[in-house]
Design an enzyme around this catalytic site. Structure first.
Site, PDB file in Angstrom:
ATOM      1  N   TYR A  22      -1.853  -0.620  10.960  1.00  0.00           N
ATOM      2  CA  TYR A  22      -1.952  -1.281   9.646  1.00  0.00           C
ATOM      3  C   TYR A  22      -0.747  -0.938   8.776  1.00  0.00           C
ATOM      4  CZ  TYR A  22      -3.269  -1.798   4.718  1.00  0.00           C
ATOM      5  OH  TYR A  22      -3.257  -2.103   3.364  1.00  0.00           O
TER       6      TYR A  22
ATOM      7  N   THR B 207       0.827  -1.215   0.000  1.00  0.00           N
ATOM      8  CA  THR B 207       0.000   0.000   0.000  1.00  0.00           C
ATOM      9  C   THR B 207       0.858   1.260   0.000  1.00  0.00           C
ATOM     10  OG1 THR B 207      -1.427   1.268   1.488  1.00  0.00           O
ATOM     11  CG2 THR B 207      -0.072  -0.381   2.511  1.00  0.00           C
ATOM     12  N   ASP B 208       0.265   2.367  -0.451  1.00  0.00           N
ATOM     13  CA  ASP B 208       0.980   3.652  -0.370  1.00  0.00           C
ATOM     14  C   ASP B 208       1.043   4.164   1.074  1.00  0.00           C
ATOM     15  OD1 ASP B 208      -1.702   4.309  -0.062  1.00  0.00           O
ATOM     16  OD2 ASP B 208      -1.732   5.874  -1.605  1.00  0.00           O
ATOM     17  N   GLU B 209       0.253   3.535   1.979  1.00  0.00           N
ATOM     18  CA  GLU B 209       0.195   4.041   3.356  1.00  0.00           C
ATOM     19  C   GLU B 209       1.521   3.863   4.098  1.00  0.00           C
ATOM     20  OE1 GLU B 209      -3.504   3.214   5.407  1.00  0.00           O
ATOM     21  OE2 GLU B 209      -4.563   2.982   3.512  1.00  0.00           O
TER      22      GLU B 209
ATOM     23  N   LYS C 212       2.322  -3.310   7.302  1.00  0.00           N
ATOM     24  CA  LYS C 212       2.618  -3.473   5.866  1.00  0.00           C
ATOM     25  C   LYS C 212       4.044  -3.007   5.569  1.00  0.00           C
ATOM     26  CE  LYS C 212       0.273  -4.692   2.934  1.00  0.00           C
ATOM     27  NZ  LYS C 212      -0.115  -6.038   2.394  1.00  0.00           N
TER      28      LYS C 212
HETATM   29  P1  NAD Z   1      -9.412  -7.694   2.131  1.00  0.00           P
HETATM   30  O1  NAD Z   1      -9.421  -7.432   3.601  1.00  0.00           O
HETATM   31  O2  NAD Z   1     -10.637  -7.430   1.327  1.00  0.00           O
HETATM   32  O3  NAD Z   1      -9.017  -9.218   1.850  1.00  0.00           O
HETATM   33  C1  NAD Z   1      -7.979  -9.853   2.538  1.00  0.00           C
HETATM   34  C2  NAD Z   1      -8.046 -11.333   2.221  1.00  0.00           C
HETATM   35  O4  NAD Z   1      -6.984 -11.972   2.940  1.00  0.00           O
HETATM   36  C3  NAD Z   1      -9.355 -12.009   2.661  1.00  0.00           C
HETATM   37  O5  NAD Z   1      -9.813 -12.893   1.654  1.00  0.00           O
HETATM   38  C4  NAD Z   1      -8.956 -12.778   3.917  1.00  0.00           C
HETATM   39  O6  NAD Z   1      -9.738 -13.957   4.123  1.00  0.00           O
HETATM   40  C5  NAD Z   1      -7.499 -13.110   3.618  1.00  0.00           C
HETATM   41  N1  NAD Z   1      -6.728 -13.307   4.848  1.00  0.00           N
HETATM   42  C6  NAD Z   1      -6.668 -12.501   5.925  1.00  0.00           C
HETATM   43  N2  NAD Z   1      -5.881 -13.042   6.878  1.00  0.00           N
HETATM   44  C7  NAD Z   1      -5.410 -14.202   6.364  1.00  0.00           C
HETATM   45  C8  NAD Z   1      -4.548 -15.213   6.865  1.00  0.00           C
HETATM   46  N3  NAD Z   1      -4.013 -15.133   8.100  1.00  0.00           N
HETATM   47  N4  NAD Z   1      -4.264 -16.267   6.074  1.00  0.00           N
HETATM   48  C9  NAD Z   1      -4.795 -16.367   4.831  1.00  0.00           C
HETATM   49  N5  NAD Z   1      -5.649 -15.458   4.318  1.00  0.00           N
HETATM   50  C10 NAD Z   1      -5.948 -14.382   5.081  1.00  0.00           C
HETATM   51  O7  NAD Z   1      -8.165  -6.866   1.595  1.00  0.00           O
HETATM   52  P2  NAD Z   1      -7.976  -6.120   0.196  1.00  0.00           P
HETATM   53  O8  NAD Z   1      -8.517  -4.756   0.310  1.00  0.00           O
HETATM   54  O9  NAD Z   1      -8.426  -7.005  -0.897  1.00  0.00           O
HETATM   55  O10 NAD Z   1      -6.380  -5.981   0.150  1.00  0.00           O
HETATM   56  C11 NAD Z   1      -5.568  -7.012  -0.411  1.00  0.00           C
HETATM   57  C12 NAD Z   1      -4.119  -6.614  -0.313  1.00  0.00           C
HETATM   58  O11 NAD Z   1      -3.900  -5.388  -1.008  1.00  0.00           O
HETATM   59  C13 NAD Z   1      -3.640  -6.381   1.121  1.00  0.00           C
HETATM   60  O12 NAD Z   1      -2.339  -6.870   1.230  1.00  0.00           O
HETATM   61  C14 NAD Z   1      -3.651  -4.858   1.267  1.00  0.00           C
HETATM   62  O13 NAD Z   1      -2.697  -4.431   2.195  1.00  0.00           O
HETATM   63  C15 NAD Z   1      -3.297  -4.434  -0.147  1.00  0.00           C
HETATM   64  N6  NAD Z   1      -3.809  -3.117  -0.561  1.00  0.00           N
HETATM   65  C16 NAD Z   1      -5.132  -2.799  -0.366  1.00  0.00           C
HETATM   66  C17 NAD Z   1      -5.604  -1.562  -0.814  1.00  0.00           C
HETATM   67  C18 NAD Z   1      -7.058  -1.185  -0.661  1.00  0.00           C
HETATM   68  O14 NAD Z   1      -7.427  -0.055  -0.979  1.00  0.00           O
HETATM   69  N7  NAD Z   1      -7.927  -2.075  -0.235  1.00  0.00           N
HETATM   70  C19 NAD Z   1      -4.724  -0.657  -1.425  1.00  0.00           C
HETATM   71  C20 NAD Z   1      -3.379  -1.028  -1.602  1.00  0.00           C
HETATM   72  C21 NAD Z   1      -2.938  -2.270  -1.170  1.00  0.00           C
HETATM   73  P1  TYD Z   2     -10.825   3.762   4.292  1.00  0.00           P
HETATM   74  O1  TYD Z   2     -11.798   3.384   3.226  1.00  0.00           O
HETATM   75  O2  TYD Z   2     -10.946   3.115   5.639  1.00  0.00           O
HETATM   76  O3  TYD Z   2      -9.359   3.568   3.688  1.00  0.00           O
HETATM   77  P2  TYD Z   2      -7.915   4.052   4.299  1.00  0.00           P
HETATM   78  O4  TYD Z   2      -8.074   4.380   5.732  1.00  0.00           O
HETATM   79  O5  TYD Z   2      -7.068   2.833   4.091  1.00  0.00           O
HETATM   80  O6  TYD Z   2      -7.493   5.216   3.459  1.00  0.00           O
HETATM   81  O7  TYD Z   2     -10.943   5.321   4.521  1.00  0.00           O
HETATM   82  C1  TYD Z   2     -10.779   6.240   3.443  1.00  0.00           C
HETATM   83  C2  TYD Z   2     -10.891   7.634   4.017  1.00  0.00           C
HETATM   84  O8  TYD Z   2     -12.242   7.844   4.493  1.00  0.00           O
HETATM   85  C3  TYD Z   2     -10.000   7.875   5.229  1.00  0.00           C
HETATM   86  O9  TYD Z   2      -9.544   9.220   5.194  1.00  0.00           O
HETATM   87  C4  TYD Z   2     -10.918   7.657   6.415  1.00  0.00           C
HETATM   88  C5  TYD Z   2     -12.257   8.143   5.881  1.00  0.00           C
HETATM   89  N1  TYD Z   2     -13.457   7.472   6.453  1.00  0.00           N
HETATM   90  C6  TYD Z   2     -14.518   8.248   6.928  1.00  0.00           C
HETATM   91  O10 TYD Z   2     -14.487   9.497   6.893  1.00  0.00           O
HETATM   92  N2  TYD Z   2     -15.614   7.585   7.420  1.00  0.00           N
HETATM   93  C7  TYD Z   2     -15.700   6.232   7.494  1.00  0.00           C
HETATM   94  O11 TYD Z   2     -16.721   5.689   7.986  1.00  0.00           O
HETATM   95  C8  TYD Z   2     -14.596   5.448   6.976  1.00  0.00           C
HETATM   96  C9  TYD Z   2     -14.634   3.951   7.010  1.00  0.00           C
HETATM   97  C10 TYD Z   2     -13.506   6.126   6.462  1.00  0.00           C
END
Ligand code: NAD
Ligand code: TYD
Length: 349
Positions: free
Chosen positions: A157, A132-134, A161
């Site tokens: 989080y 992630t960019d975070e 990461k």
């Molecule tokens: P998500 O929470 O929707 O899915 C996570 C998946 O991992 C689920 O299917 C869960 O069952 C599985 N999982 C969790 N713990 C596990 C374990 N101990 N063993 C095996 N499987 C396990 O997450 P996402 O949003 O799809 O993100 C996927 C990846 O991309 C993550 O690594 C996250 O850090 C990264 N990422 C997410 C975003 C975003 O905006 N969602 C952005 C950049 C990077």
């Molecule tokens: P989120 O979707 O949780 O992603 P991330 O924290 O990984 O960026 O949140 C996106 C943005 O929205 C973040 O600035 C937090 C804000 N947010 C709210 O204002 N209300 C909410 O209920 C949630 C879940 C997030």
């Protein structure tokens, strides 16, 4: 070319799109989806491809080193695309240890398993870590994250990461493990779990519930359509330079409040409600502790080196996303029944 690719977290939001992209685009690859099916994992996300002959699902937890080694020994993957993670910042604030276990220990277990089964030679092997960019921390009003930006994570989080990213690079530098990393901005799209801002607001608009905006709503995120993230992963997995990181994004920054207003506008239009109806649900609530002000990705490297470009604008992607949620009410009903309600009440009441 025949290959066996193990994708972790393939039942989650982004992982399911990556699995689908690979299963359909590469029929000669065997795709193994390894997932523990936590609250965020959902095999309904993969209903359309579950019977394909090049797809196998394995239920396993990456925190269990023995089980993971067994899976690697059994399937002998030559590629790993690692997405399994605890992914929600708010949950990491209430339970940081779960994030250390899955995101740090789980990643190291996978690295060890890959190193062991590839010990006779790394030729043709690749471990792709999805991050992630975070990890870069927070920007002020200007500037962008590049691949050279110093890591400065703030939430449990992002700290977990960042740690996993460092371990992946350490295995490259120490043991020569062939790796690539991608650091992507916020994703949105079909199958997004409704604890995150966009699907939570879609769900609440449909149920006439408040749209919770943390703090003053001026926090900024950079949004990418999930299928465009999956395409970037495909590109970097196949063509990225060994040992390199690639930032993934679409130069698409939105302040949270403006994004929610655009969402309300599109939802009212699609639901045939008078303009301004959903906007009345906007409710400012207590801020998130340690809330990062702004994330914004410089995606120049992946564009110039690999020719990557997102396929949709934000307005198009958001419209597709809303359409998907409106056409899949059962999906939303299933994931918001049971434990979801407990999480929601604890977080917002
Ligand atoms: P998500 O929470 O929707 O899915 C996570 C998946 O991992 C689920 O299917 C869960 O069952 C599985 N999982 C969790 N713990 C596990 C374990 N101990 N063993 C095996 N499987 C396990 O997450 P996402 O949003 O799809 O993100 C996927 C990846 O991309 C993550 O690594 C996250 O850090 C990264 N990422 C997410 C975003 C975003 O905006 N969602 C952005 C950049 C990077
Ligand atoms: P989120 O979707 O949780 O992603 P991330 O924290 O990984 O960026 O949140 C996106 C943005 O929205 C973040 O600035 C937090 C804000 N947010 C709210 O204002 N209300 C909410 O209920 C949630 C879940 C997030």
């Amino acid at each position: 070319m025949e290959r066996t690719i193990l994708i972790t977290g393939g039942a989650g939001f982004i992982g399911s799109h990556v699995v689908r992209e690979f299963v359909i685009k590469y029929p000669s690859y065997q795709i193994i989806n390894l997932d523990a099916l936590t609250y965020a994992g959902n095999l309904e996300n993969l209903k359309d491809i579950e019977n394909k002959s090049n797809y196998t699902f394995v239920k396993a937890d990456i925190t269990d080193a023995t089980v993971i080694m067994d899976v690697f020994q059994q399937y002998q993957p030559d590629g790993v695309i690692h997405l399994a993670a605890e992914s929600h910042v708010d949950r990491s604030i209430t339970d940081p240890t779960a994030f250390v276990m899955t995101n740090v220990i789980g990643t190291v277990n996978l690295l060890n398993a890959a190193k062991e089964i590839w010990k006779d030679g790394f030729e043709g092997k690749r471990f792709h870590h999805v991050s992630t960019d975070e990890v870069y921390g927070a920007l002020r009003e200007t500037g962008l994250f590049t691949e050279d930006t110093k890591y400065d994570p703030h939430s449990p989080y992002s700290a977990s990461k960042a740690s996993s990213d460092h371990f992946v690079r350490a295995y490259h530098d120490t043991y020569g493990l062939p790796i690539v990393l991608t650091n992507c901005s916020n994703n949105y799209g079909p199958n997004h779990f409704p604890e995150k801002l966009i699907p939570l607001c879609i769900h609440n608009i449909l149920n006439n519930k408040p749209l919770p905006i943390y703090g003053n709503g001026k926090y900024t995120r950079d949004w990418l359509f999930v299928i465009d993230h999956a395409k970037a992963i495909d590109l970097v997995f196949h063509n990225g330079k060994n040992g390199d990181s690639y930032n993934v994004g679409g130069f698409n920054e939105w302040q949270n409040i403006d994004l929610v207003k655009e969402l309300c506008r599109q939802m009212d239009e699609k639901l045939g409600k008078p303009e301004g109806t959903s906007m009345q649900l906007i409710t400012y609530v207590k801020d998130r502790p340690g809330h990062d002000l702004r994330y914004a990705i410089d995606a120049t490297k992946i564009n110039q080196e690999l020719g990557y470009e997102p396929s949709v604008t934000f307005e198009q992607g958001l419209s597709k996303t809303i359409d998907w949620f409106l056409s899949n009410p059962n999906w939303l009903d299933h994931v918001t029944s049971g434990d979801y309600q407990k999480y929601y009440d604890k977080q917002y009441n």
